[in-house]
Design an enzyme around this catalytic site. Structure first.
Site, mmCIF file in Angstrom:
data_model
loop_
_atom_site.group_PDB
_atom_site.id
_atom_site.type_symbol
_atom_site.label_atom_id
_atom_site.label_comp_id
_atom_site.label_asym_id
_atom_site.label_seq_id
_atom_site.Cartn_x
_atom_site.Cartn_y
_atom_site.Cartn_z
ATOM 1 N N ASP A 148 0.866 -1.175 0.000
ATOM 2 C CA ASP A 148 0.000 0.000 0.000
ATOM 3 C C ASP A 148 0.901 1.224 0.000
ATOM 4 O O ASP A 148 2.121 1.115 0.192
ATOM 5 C CB ASP A 148 -0.905 -0.015 1.242
ATOM 6 C CG ASP A 148 -1.868 1.174 1.301
ATOM 7 O OD1 ASP A 148 -2.251 1.673 0.227
ATOM 8 O OD2 ASP A 148 -2.224 1.609 2.404
ATOM 9 N N SER A 149 0.300 2.397 -0.178
ATOM 10 C CA SER A 149 1.097 3.622 -0.159
ATOM 11 C C SER A 149 1.568 3.963 1.247
ATOM 12 O O SER A 149 2.561 4.662 1.420
ATOM 13 C CB SER A 149 0.283 4.791 -0.713
ATOM 14 O OG SER A 149 -0.856 5.020 0.081
ATOM 15 N N CYS B 226 -4.484 -1.400 -1.762
ATOM 16 C CA CYS B 226 -4.727 0.038 -1.935
ATOM 17 C C CYS B 226 -5.708 0.185 -3.087
ATOM 18 O O CYS B 226 -5.470 -0.360 -4.179
ATOM 19 C CB CYS B 226 -3.413 0.746 -2.263
ATOM 20 S SG CYS B 226 -3.584 2.466 -2.783
ATOM 21 N N GLU C 119 -4.210 8.903 8.856
ATOM 22 C CA GLU C 119 -2.753 8.741 8.956
ATOM 23 C C GLU C 119 -2.193 9.563 10.121
ATOM 24 O O GLU C 119 -1.255 9.145 10.798
ATOM 25 C CB GLU C 119 -2.059 9.183 7.661
ATOM 26 C CG GLU C 119 -2.249 8.253 6.480
ATOM 27 C CD GLU C 119 -1.200 7.153 6.426
ATOM 28 O OE1 GLU C 119 -0.306 7.134 7.291
ATOM 29 O OE2 GLU C 119 -1.297 6.302 5.527
ATOM 30 N N CYS D 144 -11.334 2.624 0.589
ATOM 31 C CA CYS D 144 -9.948 2.960 0.928
ATOM 32 C C CYS D 144 -9.576 2.104 2.126
ATOM 33 O O CYS D 144 -10.383 1.954 3.055
ATOM 34 C CB CYS D 144 -9.813 4.443 1.253
ATOM 35 S SG CYS D 144 -8.171 4.926 1.855
ATOM 36 N N HIS E 83 -7.763 2.630 4.532
ATOM 37 C CA HIS E 83 -7.708 3.349 5.809
ATOM 38 C C HIS E 83 -9.058 3.327 6.534
ATOM 39 O O HIS E 83 -9.127 3.362 7.754
ATOM 40 C CB HIS E 83 -7.345 4.829 5.583
ATOM 41 C CG HIS E 83 -5.934 5.076 5.187
ATOM 42 N ND1 HIS E 83 -5.436 4.752 3.953
ATOM 43 C CD2 HIS E 83 -4.908 5.650 5.862
ATOM 44 C CE1 HIS E 83 -4.165 5.108 3.884
ATOM 45 N NE2 HIS E 83 -3.817 5.662 5.030
#
Length: 268
Positions: free
Chosen positions: A11-12, A74, A155, A187, A189
């Site tokens: 993932d990023s 992602c 984040e 997403c 997240h």
């Protein structure tokens, strides 16, 4: 396929750790190698060409580790780079993304329904979920909304907080999401704010945790191909392309337990 080989996940940033955690919870015997491209997060506001370049670099790392599966954890990279990565990897590993399992789940459970999607600009603007749901021919109406503030907010640790509450509510009350019966968290997240989203909808809308859906698809693939690891897992490596101590501390929130991140200078 070597059943004892690791599952590679990337993932990023640390959002994909929600997927990694779901995989390890469902498949505790599997070896895991995770790569967070923290030097280039978030992918959601990057061009498709940039995301493709980053993804190929990371795949080289995971292929060097002899991974049996490369899971693009992602949505932005799944939308922009999946086909290229699949072609690049070829028969060396099974390439999976986080979009197709969710579309399959919707196909099986929400025919004739209206579904909402929230995600990054890259994911929503790619229209990939709409194209795939339309191709199902199941009379599914998809309503999409880009929610670019959510991933960086998470984040930075701003969830279960008054600030996050205001941002989440501002997005969810958008008329684009009116009259939906389920909401896709587009997403990796977003599972961390699932409870806040459920609280907003007060059980009127089913909130789909895509990390759990994706983990089940990984298990199904390994089972069907007799590639489940029969031994206890002994490898769990977590790499990042940029490193800070505070970032390592925050991974505990995503993964549910303390893990050690190893700095891997991707571009040197």
């Amino acid at each position: 396929m070597n059943s004892s080989a690791a599952i590679g996940i990337f993932d990023s940033g640390i959002g994909g750790l929600t997927v990694a955690h779901a995989v390890t919870k469902l498949l505790p015997n599997e070896n895991i190698i995770y790569f967070g491209d923290t030097a280039h997060l978030p992918y959601g506001d990057k061009s498709a060409a940039a995301i493709q370049a980053y993804s190929i670099k990371i795949c080289n790392v995971l292929l060097q580790q002899k991974c049996k599966i490369i899971l693009i954890a992602c949505n932005s990279a799944s939308a922009a780079a999946y086909e290229l990565v699949k072609e690049y990897v070829g028969s060396k590993a099974k390439v999976m993304n986080v979009i197709d399992p969710v579309v399959n789940y919707i196909s099986e459970n929400y025919a004739g329904k209206t579904i909402g999607l929230i995600g990054t600009k890259q994911t929503v603007n790619s229209n990939i979920y709409r194209k795939k749901t339309d191709a199902l021919d199941k009379d599914i109406t998809l309503k999409s909304l880009a929610t670019p503030l959510l991933a960086p907010m998470i984040e930075e640790g701003f969830f279960n907080h008054n600030i996050s509450e205001s941002i989440i509510q501002e997005y969810l009350k958008n008329e684009e999401l009116n009259d939906i019966e389920a909401l896709i968290l587009g997403c990796t997240h977003y599972p961390l704010i699932k409870k806040q989203i459920e609280s907003y909808y007060k059980d009127a809308v089913t909130v789909l945790d895509t990390s759990e859906i994706v983990a089940k698809s990984v298990k199904e693939f390994l089972s069907e191909n007799n590639a489940l690891n029969a031994l206890n897992a002994h490898i769990k490596h977590f790499y990042v392309s940029d490193y800070t101590q505070s970032f390592e501390t925050s991974t505990k929130i995503f993964f549910g337990e303390q893990i050690r991140l190893e700095y891997y200078p991707l571009w040197e």
